[in-house]
Design an enzyme around this catalytic site. Structure first.
Site, PDB file in Angstrom:
ATOM      1  N   ALA A 173       0.829  -1.205   0.000  1.00  0.00           N
ATOM      2  CA  ALA A 173       0.000   0.000   0.000  1.00  0.00           C
ATOM      3  C   ALA A 173       0.859   1.249   0.000  1.00  0.00           C
ATOM      4  CB  ALA A 173      -0.938   0.002   1.208  1.00  0.00           C
ATOM      5  N   TYR A 174       1.939   1.225   0.765  1.00  0.00           N
ATOM      6  CA  TYR A 174       2.852   2.372   0.778  1.00  0.00           C
ATOM      7  C   TYR A 174       3.428   2.597  -0.618  1.00  0.00           C
ATOM      8  CZ  TYR A 174       6.556   5.513   2.386  1.00  0.00           C
ATOM      9  OH  TYR A 174       7.377   6.605   2.566  1.00  0.00           O
ATOM     10  N   THR A 175       3.850   1.506  -1.254  1.00  0.00           N
ATOM     11  CA  THR A 175       4.390   1.591  -2.609  1.00  0.00           C
ATOM     12  C   THR A 175       3.343   2.129  -3.579  1.00  0.00           C
ATOM     13  OG1 THR A 175       5.860  -0.273  -2.183  1.00  0.00           O
ATOM     14  CG2 THR A 175       5.407   0.249  -4.476  1.00  0.00           C
TER      15      THR A 175
END
Length: 231
Positions: free
Chosen positions: A135-137
């Site tokens: 999700a961060y990516t």
């Protein structure tokens, strides 16, 4: 310097706080917004404890007659393996992408009044896939794309929009990697400059992007990674 009102989300810690401190030394009028404030934050820093999704509360803390010289979207979270769950994934996207978009567009009139600019914090993970933080990516890749869309949309309004993509920076988010000896050594060996960066080294690039020195720069993304992405 005439009054130049700057808003930094996530400005109470990490890259956000280092940027706030740097901008204060340059004479900017800085308001940091977020839920956390480090104990060593300078007393001169104005801090609004507020969820960055509360656009109306943030707007009420700004002077509309001055306008907003710069908005720096630093707030973000990283949940690692919890991001592989639907709830974890959605939480990261909501904070790292959706909240920043809502605040940025909500402050359009303030930015337009001051002929201001926006700097979004992307990441090296917008370029490389992370096995532990999907999700961060995804959120940072979207931040990079959103930066380009806002840049071309708002250029006729006199608002510049750029991004900074930090690499391995000494922040609380990276503490786990730095304290793992094997991983720390692997990371440093992969960085051509052979070291981690300080948050202030990101802050100085952000200051360039909001300054008059970058008056013809919009839609750009500057990687601050010691050469990690080109090795």
């Amino acid at each position: 310097m005439t009054q130049k009102q700057v808003l930094i989300t996530g400005g109470g810690s990490g890259i956000g706080l280092a940027t706030a401190q740097y901008l204060l030394t340059k004479g900017y009028d800085v308001l940091a917004v977020g839920l956390d404030l480090d104990a060593d934050a300078p007393k001169a820093l104005k801090f609004l404890k507020c969820d960055i999704k509360d656009v109306d509360k943030i707007k009420s803390a700004l002077d509309p007659d001055v306008g907003l010289y710069a908005l720096i979207n630093c707030a973000g979270i990283l949940l690692q393996n919890a991001e592989w769950t639907p709830d974890g994934f959605q939480k990261v996207i909501d904070i790292n992408l959706n909240a920043g978009f809502a605040l940025t567009t909500g402050l359009q009139s303030y930015l337009e009044k001051a002929g201001g600019s926006v700097v979004n914090i992307s990441s090296m993970w917008a370029v490389f896939g992370s096995p532990n933080a999907p999700a961060y990516t995804a959120s940072k890749g979207a931040v990079s794309a959103l930066t380009r869309s806002l840049a071309v949309t708002w250029a006729p309004l006199g608002i510049r929009v750029n991004a900074v993509a930090p690499g391995w920076i000494e922040t609380e988010l990276s503490r786990q990697a730095r304290e793992n000896t094997a991983r720390n050594e692997a990371i440093i060996s992969r960085i051509p400059m052979g070291r981690w960066a300080s948050p202030r080294e990101v802050g100085s690039v952000i200051e360039f992007l909001i300054s008059d020195a970058a008056s013809y720069v919009t839609g750009a993304e500057i990687r601050v990674d010691g050469g990690y992405s080109v090795k």
